[in-house]
Design a protein around this motif. Structure first.
Motif, PDB file in Angstrom:
ATOM      1  N   SER A  71      37.648  35.288  44.450  1.00  0.00           N
ATOM      2  CA  SER A  71      38.662  36.218  44.944  1.00  0.00           C
ATOM      3  C   SER A  71      38.902  37.284  43.875  1.00  0.00           C
ATOM      4  O   SER A  71      38.745  37.007  42.678  1.00  0.00           O
ATOM      5  CB  SER A  71      39.969  35.483  45.248  1.00  0.00           C
ATOM      6  N   ASN A  93      41.725  38.180  43.033  1.00  0.00           N
ATOM      7  CA  ASN A  93      43.007  37.782  42.456  1.00  0.00           C
ATOM      8  C   ASN A  93      42.839  36.456  41.711  1.00  0.00           C
ATOM      9  O   ASN A  93      42.563  35.421  42.333  1.00  0.00           O
ATOM     10  CB  ASN A  93      44.054  37.651  43.565  1.00  0.00           C
ATOM     11  N   GLU A 120      45.055  34.464  40.024  1.00  0.00           N
ATOM     12  CA  GLU A 120      46.053  33.427  40.322  1.00  0.00           C
ATOM     13  C   GLU A 120      45.803  32.796  41.686  1.00  0.00           C
ATOM     14  O   GLU A 120      45.951  31.581  41.864  1.00  0.00           O
ATOM     15  CB  GLU A 120      47.476  34.011  40.277  1.00  0.00           C
TER      16      GLU A 120
END
Length: 563
Positions: free
Chosen positions: A478, A480, A482
């Motif tokens: 991903s 992202n 986190e």
């Protein structure tokens, strides 16, 4: 008058093939051929054949004579080769043997044009071609009355497709041989430990070719300890010993192969003042400097950028190139041996469709003295005038975070060493390394596959790694960080709940190559003997679990790369 007619595009229509005849087989070759013929005539009751023959032992002649029997019985054959670079030479040898007798040979690989691939496929589908040669996708060739499948260099990682559908052409070939049914030969000087373990367990039969054809002597392999080389400015590309050996062979008008499995000129651009390294902004790896393009290039995502004149961090002009790739080796060789004709074979130099064939043809004719290249020149090629092989850096694959790193290093060194001494003159191999006492390097020096496999299999058994278990690698990615970390932890909890017995589940962790093409990557690893039970459990978990929109999950059973 208007007419329509079919014009067949033949990728080898301008090539000349001189007819060849069957060679007289050695006792070992004849025994291997007899085993193959027994399987061809009774495929239902036969096992896959692992043909373990040292480099230059004449495995190809066994293949040719086995296929001749298949064609004589009115059946067809598939021959899989791992590298496109091997295809022209393989096609030449097969067409020289069979085309004169009227047997069509079709070729399938990714460097054909769309039209050529279309015509080759229809030649196969219509039944005009009885022999198909190609890379991994050729395993699906639509042949009728299939009598034999040959997987040459069966250990090669290029048989594994890394994108969906993820399959290993070697394993698909074994399954197809059971479905048809037909005989199958898996050939290699350095078989994969999975195939060798199957032979030890009695699932495969095994034939040995321990001697080179025509009583040729195996090359003399010298390990050069780079830790004790005289100090020089910058990285040491060629040791004094290797330079002297090259000069000696050039003086005798013999040919040399230099192997380095890394493209580019320099592997990193580093600031000597603050230690800054130019990394790709999309991937967590350093950019490689390519001098021909005068650009920094990421070998993972293809991103390029200009070379900074000063350090982007501290603005110091002391920013220097470090490491070496095939471009640097080519430049070094040209400076040390200006009279020698040098050529380079890697993904950067072989961009044109005919580049492979032209370069190998020139090398065969002797118009090239020194051939420099990556793994595409490391196996399968037969050049009798090559008497010296230099491995510039044997450590590149040895220290990767992968349980197969030692096996890959042994295979690569053994294969590239086998390019030397295939003619009348005794061959020499120089292996440059900073870890000369590594078992992979020492066993490769003696070409001792049995001892290496015995030690490596014991290590795998203690760690419960393949071939004693199946390995499953789940990758989550991903943009992202986190989000992908949270998703990996959640998936790990769901897998752990209700997991079958005797499954080793690793904690979620960043991939060794944590960022690739702008995507952060997390890995989950699982090992088990009962792969079907685990597959059913994973299928249910992934079906029931919903992931965020920009988190992508892939599952790879028995992956070749853990990066």
């Amino acid at each position: 008058e208007l007419r329509s007619r079919s014009v067949q595009r033949d990728p080898h229509e301008n090539d000349e093939f001189l007819p060849t005849k069957n060679l007289v087989l050695s006792a070992e070759q004849q025994s291997a051929l007899d085993t193959a013929l027994a399987a061809i005539h009774d495929p239902v009751n036969s096992k896959p054949i692992l043909l373990n023959g040292v480099t230059g032992s004449g495995k190809t002649e066994v293949y040719l004579q086995a296929i001749e029997n298949v064609i004589g019985a009115g059946m067809s054959s598939i021959v899989l080769v791992p590298e496109i670079a091997l295809t022209p030479q393989t096609v030449e040898r097969f067409k020289s043997r069979f085309v004169a007798a009227g047997t069509e040979v079709a070729v399938l690989h990714s460097h054909l044009s769309a039209g050529e691939r279309h015509d080759e496929w229809h030649k196969i589908h219509a039944g005009r071609a009885r022999i198909v040669i190609g890379a991994r996708s050729a395993v699906f060739a639509p042949l009728d009355r299939l009598g034999l499948i040959i997987v040459d260099e069966e250990h090669e990682h290029s048989y594994k497709q890394e994108e969906a559908p993820r399959y290993n052409a070697r394993d698909v070939a074994v399954v197809r041989s059971r479905i048809e049914p037909c005989a199958i030969i898996l050939g290699s000087a350095t078989p994969s430990l999975e195939s060798y373990h199957n032979a030890q367990q009695g699932k495969y039969s095994i034939s040995w070719l321990n001697e080179r054809a025509d009583d040729r002597t195996m090359p003399l392999i010298r390990v050069v300890d780079m830790r004790i080389q005289p100090a020089k400015k910058g990285p040491i590309v060629l040791s004094n010993l290797l330079c002297q050996a090259i000069e000696d062979r050039l003086g005798k008008r013999e040919q040399i192969i230099l192997f380095l499995n890394r493209r580019g000129f320099s592997t990193a651009l580093t600031c000597q003042e603050c230690g800054y390294v130019c990394h790709c902004k999309h991937c967590s790896i350093p950019m490689t400097f390519h001098r021909a393009a005068a650009r920094l290039v990421c070998h993972m995502c293809g991103h390029t950028q200009i070379v900074p004149s000063k350090c982007p961090e501290c603005r110091d002009p002391k920013i220097r190139y470090s490491g070496a790739g095939t471009e640097k080796v080519e430049d070094t060789v040209a400076k040390i041996f200006p009279a020698a004709k040098v050529a380079r074979m890697d993904a950067d130099a072989m961009t044109r469709k005919e580049a492979y064939r032209e370069t190998l043809g020139a090398f065969r004719r002797g118009t090239i003295d020194i051939l420099i290249g990556t793994q595409m020149i490391a196996k399968g090629l037969h050049f009798p005038n090559v008497t010296l092989v230099g491995v510039v850096n044997a450590d590149l694959t040895l220290h990767l975070p992968d349980f197969r790193a030692g096996e890959r290093t042994f295979q690569l060194l053994t294969q590239v060493a086998g390019r030397a001494g295939r003619g009348e003159v005794l061959g020499e191999v120089y292996v440059q390394t900073y870890t000369p006492h590594s078992p992979s390097i020492q066993f490769a020096r003696k070409a001792d596959f049995k001892e290496f496999s015995s030690q490596e299999l014991e290590f795998r058994k203690q760690g419960q790694y393949p071939p004693f278990t199946h390995f499953v690698l789940i990758t989550l990615r991903s943009p992202n960080l986190e989000l992908v970390e949270f998703s990996a932890t959640t998936l790990w909890r769901y897998i752990k709940d209700g997991m079958p017995d005797n499954v080793i589940l690793g904690e979620p962790a960043p991939a060794p190559l944590e960022r690739l093409k702008g995507q952060y990557r997390y890995h989950l690893s699982l090992r088990t003997v009962a792969i079907l039970k685990l597959s059913r459990h994973l299928r249910k978990v992934l079906k029931d679990l919903t992931f965020p929109e920009d988190v992508h999950v892939t599952v790879d059973v028995d992956p070749f790369s853990l990066m």
